[in-house]
Design an enzyme around this catalytic site. Sequence first.
Site, PDB file in Angstrom:
ATOM      1  N   HIS A  67      21.983 -14.077 -12.248  1.00 15.55           N
ATOM      2  CA  HIS A  67      22.076 -12.593 -12.197  1.00 15.55           C
ATOM      3  C   HIS A  67      21.491 -12.019 -10.843  1.00 15.55           C
ATOM      4  O   HIS A  67      22.150 -11.334 -10.029  1.00 15.55           O
ATOM      5  CB  HIS A  67      21.453 -11.854 -13.224  1.00 15.55           C
ATOM      6  CG  HIS A  67      21.787 -10.354 -13.247  1.00 15.55           C
ATOM      7  ND1 HIS A  67      22.627  -9.671 -14.298  1.00 15.55           N
ATOM      8  CD2 HIS A  67      20.833  -9.653 -12.547  1.00 15.55           C
ATOM      9  CE1 HIS A  67      22.118  -8.346 -13.874  1.00 15.55           C
ATOM     10  NE2 HIS A  67      21.141  -8.286 -12.999  1.00 15.55           N
ATOM     11  N   GLU A  68      20.223 -12.666 -10.583  1.00 17.06           N
ATOM     12  CA  GLU A  68      19.263 -12.019  -9.568  1.00 17.06           C
ATOM     13  C   GLU A  68      19.940 -12.378  -8.226  1.00 17.06           C
ATOM     14  O   GLU A  68      19.905 -12.010  -7.053  1.00 17.06           O
ATOM     15  CB  GLU A  68      17.964 -12.555  -9.738  1.00 17.06           C
ATOM     16  CG  GLU A  68      17.173 -11.708 -10.762  1.00 17.06           C
ATOM     17  CD  GLU A  68      17.502 -10.360 -11.001  1.00 17.06           C
ATOM     18  OE1 GLU A  68      17.438  -9.730 -10.040  1.00 17.06           O
ATOM     19  OE2 GLU A  68      17.667  -9.596 -12.254  1.00 17.06           O
ATOM     20  N   HIS A  71      22.721 -10.430  -6.908  1.00 19.37           N
ATOM     21  CA  HIS A  71      22.162  -9.252  -6.088  1.00 19.37           C
ATOM     22  C   HIS A  71      21.760  -9.870  -4.563  1.00 19.37           C
ATOM     23  O   HIS A  71      22.085  -9.054  -3.566  1.00 19.37           O
ATOM     24  CB  HIS A  71      20.982  -8.662  -6.680  1.00 19.37           C
ATOM     25  CG  HIS A  71      21.153  -7.933  -7.974  1.00 19.37           C
ATOM     26  ND1 HIS A  71      21.920  -6.836  -7.866  1.00 19.37           N
ATOM     27  CD2 HIS A  71      20.438  -8.002  -9.139  1.00 19.37           C
ATOM     28  CE1 HIS A  71      21.914  -6.274  -9.101  1.00 19.37           C
ATOM     29  NE2 HIS A  71      21.116  -6.972  -9.802  1.00 19.37           N
TER      30      HIS A  71
HETATM   31 ZN   LIG Z   1      20.478  -6.577 -12.066  1.00 22.73          ZN
END
Ligand SMILES: [Zn+2]
Length: 144
Positions: A67-68, A71
Site C-alpha cells: 500500500h505504502e 503511494h
Molecule cells: Zn495510504
Amino acid sequence: MTDDELTLLVQKISIKYFNKKFKHQAFFNTRLKTTGGRYSLKEHWIDINPKILEKYSCEILIGVIKHELCHYHLHLDGYSGKHSSNEFKSLLKKVGGSRYVPILEKQKSLRYVCQDCGRVYIRHKKINSLKYVCSKCHGNIKLS
Ligand SMILES: [Zn+2]
Ligand SMILES: [Zn+2]
C-alpha cells in the site's frame, strides 16, 4: 525486525511486485496509532506501525508495505497517489496491497447497562445481550 531489515523487505517487495527500486528508507514508527503505515511526501520515507508485527502476521505487513509503495511509486512518477485516484486504486489492486488495516482503527466502545441494578459494562465488541446477564444481579443488560 530492525529498520534496516524492514528497508530490505520493502526493497524486495518493490522489485518483485512493482519492478521498480525503492531507493529510500523505511522505519518502524511507534507514533503511528491507528494507521498501519505512512508515506512521507517530503522525505520519501515509509513509516510502518510496529504493532502490525506484534498483532498480526508478516502477510499483513507485506500488504501494508505494498500500500505504502503504491503511494511512493505513484508520487515519484508524478501522480497524486491519493486513495481516491484511479491510478492508486488500480495499482493497489494489481499488486494486491491492503486498503487498510482494520483492527488498528480506533475501537468504538459500547456501553451496556443492567436494566435492574444499573451497572455499566463497557465492551469493545458487540455482545449478544440476550445471552449475557449482569454479573452482579443477573439482570438483563441492554445497549445504551
Ligand atoms: Zn495510504
Ligand atoms: Zn445488575
